[in-house]
Design a protein around this motif. Structure first.
Motif: not given
Length: 671
Positions: A81-96, A201-209
């Protein structure tokens, strides 16, 4: 000269593992066992030793204990499994998987509790699957369209969510970390009357980057699952989830800026995404008689998305809807006096998306700003029949064969230019055959031949209604072994996949200066995967993996550029992962994980090579009664690496730097 897999060397590894496992016995206490039951590989409960494919099982509690922020973080450690993160924080990843093209997970079929989660555009919204709701993850590697249809060219990832148990359990947590990262979680599960169970359940995750600007994120996930017995022979399950997020994209850095060490700088604002998503799944399982079972799954997905100030200075509004129903009949019977299971299924799925693009406020021609540049509606309808038979040839040998037929109809309505509307339909057969030989309780050998396909989407048939699916054909063999008296588990796999009819862009003779899609590409992926875990005793566990993958274009001419014999981008030939975990009876726990990624090209031209890099993550936990505190560090040694990038032509190479060292502390209360 391309490096090829040494079949002799790989065979020697297989024989060595087999020899070592020959006399070992299965014991309780190992992380993985050959009698472990999985459901994704065959859509029914099957012991690992009888599965005719490479399977990785990830435990949810172990994933959360590793310090992974989001689900895709945990997949990093998996072989193949290989992955690319197109945005910091792991919020937008592409998995191949297994060297397939890295296009937003479009060559991987993702399921949640067996229900498809790929969108109407074949993408995967990983942020809509919170890790807090994960019970386990089953990863089946290699083409699997014989059971799962479109998109399952690289493999299948099935995320199994938490169920309610016999007693009520609850958890609340809050955490804070570097660059304003913060997360709050509330979970509750338990029994209901009549033997039913609930989990919500309910989760919230946020950050400034960590980039200079336009790098923040704010995501909220809500989820619920209800399981119970409707009648003596009827089970039912209902799962719903909803997600909403705002995500900013700081975009790439020019190569020169990156090489100058300007990791935090933002060259220009890329865009902002506002996303709302809802998913629903309803399952019914009825026992017609002891040996005959009827299973039905109904599911739906609705997505509304707005992109603003995209790099091509065109805004986009998207509405995506997907609904489907899968009905299958499972018969446990006898064939030639041997145990046999036959599965017959029918699946109907309808997918719609409406897309509107507008020239943004940054468009160079002021007169066009705010005007619609493209307005289209698309529908794909899948009618699918499949059959699978699993036969116990002997007490030790299991043979599996399957065949799926998919008929796909695609309609594209161009609302700006009706003459540009298109209709297309095609049929696809996807066979698979495999065998597993449980040599003894500690050793199983397997081999399979399988196929997969990926259906085009409406925007692709806009230029050519005659394009067909991309096809994959794969060979795989391997060994699963319990070693050291059951304290260790090892899986070794060899594979080769040929990807044909790849879509490429060629000049359109009917309209000078424009391009159209054609099925003219061909690639080959081949490699070796090794993974396993070891109980070291005294509270220590070691898990690791190694991947060798050689992905190259055999015949690929795209936009008149010939990439034949070049390596596919974002596919390192070598990748290793190692994780050491420790748990003490006093409540102290720790983990340290290392992931080394070899050199890889970032573009089809193979013009810029990403250097190898190593990332180290660590986590410390302490549990006292109902309380648990933890401190985790990602990229502990602040390694410099590239997470994503593109070659825009004429030497313009733009890169996305990977996340720097980050710290995160969390406090949990369980009740």
């Amino acid at each position: 000269m391309k490096r090829k897999i040494s079949i002799a060397a790989a065979a020697a590894l297989l024989l060595a593992a087999a020899a070592q496992a020959q006399d070992t016995a299965q014991k309780e206490g190992g992380m993985h066992k050959l009698d472990e039951v999985v459901v994704t590989a065959t859509k029914s409960e099957t012991e690992l030793k009888d599965v005719t494919a490479s399977v990785t099982v990830l435990d949810g509690e172990t994933l959360r204990g590793s310090g992974a922020r989001v689900l895709t973080d945990a997949l990093h450690q998996t072989a193949g499994v290989q992955m690319n993160e197109w945005e910091g924080g792991g919020e937008f990843s592409m998995v191949t998987m297994r060297g397939m093209p890295a296009l937003n997970s479009q060559y991987v079929q993702v399921l949640v509790d067996g229900v498809p989660r790929n969108t109407a555009l074949d993408t995967v919204d990983w942020s809509a699957i919170p890790m807090e709701n994960v019970e386990r993850v089953e990863i089946i590697k290699g083409p699997a369209s014989a059971l799962y249809g479109k998109s399952a060219l690289g493999g299948v990832i099935n995320i199994i969510t938490k169920q309610g148990g016999a007693s009520r359990q609850g958890e609340v947590s809050a955490g804070y970390g570097s660059y304003g990262e913060n997360k709050q979680t509330a979970l509750l599960s338990g029994p209901l009357a009549g033997g039913a169970g609930y989990s919500l359940g309910l989760t919230r995750r946020a950050g400034e980057g960590w980039r200079d600007e336009n790098n923040g994120f704010d995501r909220v996930n809500g989820f619920a699952r209800l399981d119970g017995q409707l009648a003596e022979r009827t089970k039912a399950g209902l799962s719903v989830d909803a997600s909403t997020w705002e995500l900013e994209y700081p975009d790439y850095l020019p190569l020169a800026n990156y090489q100058a060490g300007e990791r935090e700088q933002v060259f220009f604002r890329h865009g902002k995404e506002d996303h709302d998503e809802q998913n629903l799944g309803l399952s019914l399982e009825h026992e017609l008689r002891k040996e005959l079972k009827l299973v039905n799954r109904t599911y739906g997905q609705n997505i509304t998305e707005e992109w603003r100030d995209i790099v091509d200075v065109v805004d986009k509004d998207l509405e995506s809807r997907r609904s489907g129903n899968e009905l299958r009949l499972v018969s446990d019977n006898q064939l030639f006096g041997r145990k046999n299971q036959t599965m017959l299924g029918y699946q109907l799925e309808s997918e719609d998306y409406d897309e509107t693009r507008r020239f943004s406020q940054y468009f160079p021609a002021e007169a066009k700003r705010g005007l619609i540049s493209r307005d289209a509606e698309s529908n794909r309808l899948f009618n699918s029949l499949y059959v699978q038979d699993e036969l116990k040839v002997t007490d030790a040998v299991t043979a599996t064969a399957g065949l799926r037929y998919d008929h796909v109809s695609i309609e594209l309505d161009n609302l700006l230019d009706p003459a540009g509307s298109r209709d297309s339909d095609f049929s696809e057969f996807s066979p698979k055959i495999g065998a597993a030989w449980a040599v003894n309780p500690a050793l199983s050998l397997f081999a399979s031949v399988s196929s997969g396909f990926k259906a085009p989407v409406g925007s692709q048939i806009a230029s050519n209604p005659d394009i067909k699916p991309e096809d994959a054909f794969s060979y795989e063999t391997g060994v699963k072994a319990s070693l050291l008296g059951g304290r260790a588990y090892v899986q070794l796999s060899l594979y080769r996949t040929d990807l044909e009819n790849q879509l490429v862009m060629v000049p359109d003779a009917a309209a000078q200066g424009t391009f159209r899609y054609e099925n003219a590409g061909e690639s080959r992926m081949q490699g070796v995967e090794l993974e396993g875990d070891l109980d070291l005793g005294h509270g220590f566990t070691l898990a690791g993996s190694y991947t060798y993958n050689d992905s190259s274009y055999i015949d690929f001419v795209d936009y008149e550029m010939d990439y034949s014999d070049y390596d596919l981008p974002w596919q390192p030939k070598h990748k290793t992962a190692l994780e050491l975990r420790y748990a003490h009876s006093c409540g102290f726990g720790a983990s340290i994980a290392s992931r080394w990624v070899g050199t890889q090209w970032i573009d089809n031209e193979n013009s810029f090579e990403q250097d190898s890099y190593n990332l180290v993550d660590a986590k410390l936990t302490y549990t006292k009664g109902q309380w648990e505190g933890s401190l985790s560090a990602r990229n502990l040694f602040d390694s410099d690496y590239i997470a994503a990038g593109e070659n825009w032509g004429d030497g313009d190479i733009y890169l996305t730097p990977g996340d720097p060292v980050t710290l995160y502390a969390e406090l949990k209360l369980r009740f």
